[in-house]
Design an enzyme around this catalytic site. Sequence first.
Site, mmCIF file in Angstrom:
data_model
loop_
_atom_site.group_PDB
_atom_site.id
_atom_site.type_symbol
_atom_site.label_atom_id
_atom_site.label_comp_id
_atom_site.label_asym_id
_atom_site.label_seq_id
_atom_site.Cartn_x
_atom_site.Cartn_y
_atom_site.Cartn_z
ATOM 1 N N HIS A 99 0.771 -1.243 -0.007
ATOM 2 C CA HIS A 99 -0.231 -0.107 0.082
ATOM 3 C C HIS A 99 0.724 1.217 -0.137
ATOM 4 O O HIS A 99 1.991 1.341 0.556
ATOM 5 C CB HIS A 99 -1.188 0.045 1.175
ATOM 6 N N HIS A 101 0.957 5.337 1.268
ATOM 7 C CA HIS A 101 0.381 6.252 2.073
ATOM 8 C C HIS A 101 0.447 7.517 1.380
ATOM 9 O O HIS A 101 1.498 8.110 0.799
ATOM 10 C CB HIS A 101 1.334 6.511 3.287
HETATM 11 P P1 DGP Z 1 2.036 0.255 7.588
HETATM 12 O O1 DGP Z 1 2.727 0.674 8.531
HETATM 13 O O2 DGP Z 1 2.649 1.007 6.181
HETATM 14 O O3 DGP Z 1 1.792 -1.377 7.233
HETATM 15 O O4 DGP Z 1 0.693 0.879 7.509
HETATM 16 C C1 DGP Z 1 -0.588 0.083 7.801
HETATM 17 C C2 DGP Z 1 -1.805 1.215 7.673
HETATM 18 O O5 DGP Z 1 -2.955 0.636 7.731
HETATM 19 C C3 DGP Z 1 -1.841 2.085 9.364
HETATM 20 O O6 DGP Z 1 -1.363 3.172 8.968
HETATM 21 C C4 DGP Z 1 -3.306 1.698 9.795
HETATM 22 C C5 DGP Z 1 -3.823 1.228 8.502
HETATM 23 N N1 DGP Z 1 -4.807 0.123 8.821
HETATM 24 C C6 DGP Z 1 -4.768 -0.752 9.816
HETATM 25 N N2 DGP Z 1 -5.659 -1.901 9.515
HETATM 26 C C7 DGP Z 1 -6.641 -0.901 9.129
HETATM 27 C C8 DGP Z 1 -8.043 -1.231 8.679
HETATM 28 O O7 DGP Z 1 -8.622 -2.213 9.160
HETATM 29 N N3 DGP Z 1 -8.547 -0.202 7.966
HETATM 30 C C9 DGP Z 1 -8.170 0.887 7.388
HETATM 31 N N4 DGP Z 1 -8.790 1.775 6.826
HETATM 32 N N5 DGP Z 1 -6.826 1.188 7.771
HETATM 33 C C10 DGP Z 1 -6.178 0.234 8.532
#
Ligand code: DGP
Length: 141
Positions: A99, A101
């Site tokens: 993903h 950001h």
């Molecule tokens: P990373 O550290 O790059 O793996 O970021 C993962 C991001 O995903 C973190 O900023 C929070 C987000 N995240 C985790 N679980 C969920 C979820 O269930 N829904 C959404 N919308 N975001 C999530």
Amino acid sequence: MPDCIFCKIIEGKLPAQKVYENKDLVAFLDIHPINPGHTLIVPKEHCRNLLDMPERLIEKTFVAAKKIAEAVQKGTNAEGINVGMNNEPASGQVVFHAHIHIIPRYNNDGLKLWPGKPYQDGQAREIQKRILAELPKEIFC
Ligand code: DGP
């Protein structure tokens, strides 16, 4: 992937505030935003992170990221945008489905940039040599 949170969002099994979707990717709001409007661009094909993504998907995902970043910046009145990917736990990755950001930023939002540290004598040349040795020649076509 059965235990992947983002696969479940893609399949509609978990809710998310989506802002964009096409056949290759989906974009939705991060559940723990650094600033409101913090958006994640997620390829539908399950890949662990950037290093695991096929090039055709990287192209589609980053082209979409640029367009979505423009919309996020305008929609949040942000003064700047961070675009980034965490790859592996050492870099902060906690969800192991690739993903990007998109993070709205403001001049006075109180967030600091990463601190830099100077190279020691000869260290930059040495690391340059090591990286050059790992790069495939066809990359410079
Ligand atoms: P990373 O550290 O790059 O793996 O970021 C993962 C991001 O995903 C973190 O900023 C929070 C987000 N995240 C985790 N679980 C969920 C979820 O269930 N829904 C959404 N919308 N975001 C999530």
